[in-house]
Scaffold this active site. Structure first.
Site, mmCIF file in Angstrom:
data_model
loop_
_atom_site.group_PDB
_atom_site.id
_atom_site.type_symbol
_atom_site.label_atom_id
_atom_site.label_comp_id
_atom_site.label_asym_id
_atom_site.label_seq_id
_atom_site.Cartn_x
_atom_site.Cartn_y
_atom_site.Cartn_z
ATOM 1 C CG ASP A 175 -1.853 1.173 1.274
ATOM 2 O OD1 ASP A 175 -2.935 1.083 0.675
ATOM 3 O OD2 ASP A 175 -1.494 2.199 1.893
ATOM 4 C CB ILE A 176 0.995 4.186 -2.297
ATOM 5 C CG1 ILE A 176 1.310 3.391 -3.566
ATOM 6 C CG2 ILE A 176 1.705 5.541 -2.336
ATOM 7 C CD1 ILE A 176 0.796 4.034 -4.835
#
Length: 289
Positions: A243-244
């Site tokens: 997840d960024i």
């Protein structure tokens, strides 16, 4: 109208919980009144339940109100599950007091992982949010719900799987869905409506079985399945390293010159188990606020 008061073990910071819920424009939150209106589907019937904080962080208490006495027990059960009132945040905070996230957990003390109000809604929202910036993702989700959902007592309900299964790709394209995203949402709805996927039953299965079942569905990859485990069913030990937001939060927290590698994140996260999901939440909060 029925009313039921609930007391739980502290700490539980309902104000911080509500603050995070305001990030989603579909949530009907009143911060000054410490209140949220929760849309529930009970036995196929839409019902709005109001949850209001009436206690403190260390002595949390809530007032729950809803219509139709026959749905009272089921509604309270769902509210308890959604707001994680049976989970010990004290135990979780004690665990993180011995880690390098100690200050972060002190800053957000009593913030619970609040679940999405419905399993199908959670998956649809995750599919819509895939590879979009957060602002447009919320806008697109809002368009979808406002166009095909219903409004009751000022609260919006997502359309049901049966309703979404009847939509066309062209109808979603008109809202600025990509063709693939439209196909994914409609395909998921058809899988459920035709009886090939029972989300209520799936939610009772072990993490690995949930993951393996979901990633077989077109349009659902590991990121969406992990979000379902976190915010759909509330599993406690998930850390979505791809997840960024998680990557950016780690970069900020550790003052790194660039995003951490997967190996670095694995190293950081080892001491956080068995509450990796809370580490994820609090790291997200560190960049959301």
């Amino acid at each position: 109208m029925w009313t039921e008061n609930v007391n739980i073990q502290g700490p539980y910071n309902f104000d911080l919980v509500l603050s995070r819920l305001t990030l989603d424009p579909l949530h009907e939150v009143d911060l000054s009144e410490r209140r949220i209106k929760v849309p529930l589907q009970l036995q196929g019937e839409p019902m709005v339940v109001t949850v209001q904080g009436i206690g403190t962080v260390d002595e949390p208490a809530f007032c729950i109100q809803g219509e139709k006495e026959e749905f009272r027990e089921e509604a309270v059960h769902h509210v308890r599950r959604i707001f994680r009132w049976n989970e010990s945040l004290h135990e979780i905070a004690t665990h993180f007091a011995g880690t390098d996230l100690r200050d972060l957990f002190e800053e957000h003390r009593g913030t619970a992982i609040v679940l999405d109000f419905d399993y199908f809604n959670c998956l649809v929202k995750c599919i819509i949010h895939q590879q979009l910036n957060l602002a447009f993702a919320h806008t697109l989700t809002e368009r979808f719900v406002h166009t095909f959902g219903i409004q009751l007592d000022g609260v919006w309900f997502y359309p049901t799987p049966e309703e979404v299964a009847l939509l066309t790709v062209e109808e979603l394209r008109a809202l600025q869905f990509s063709t693939r995203k439209a196909e994914y949402v409609i395909g998921l709805a058809k899988t459920i409506a035709e009886g090939h996927l029972d989300l209520e039953a799936l939610a009772q299965q072990p993490d690995e079985e949930i993951m393996n079942t979901l990633i077989k569905i077109r349009g659902i990859g590991r990121w969406t399945a992990e979000n379902f485990l976190l915010f759909g069913v509330g599993r406690p030990n998930h850390f979505p390293k791809a997840d960024i937001g998680i990557q950016n939060a780690n970069k900020k927290w550790y003052n790194l010159p660039q995003k951490p590698t997967m190996d670095e994140m694995e190293k950081y996260s080892k001491p956080w188990s068995p509450y990796l999901s809370y580490a994820s939440l609090y790291l997200w909060r560190s960049i959301e606020t």
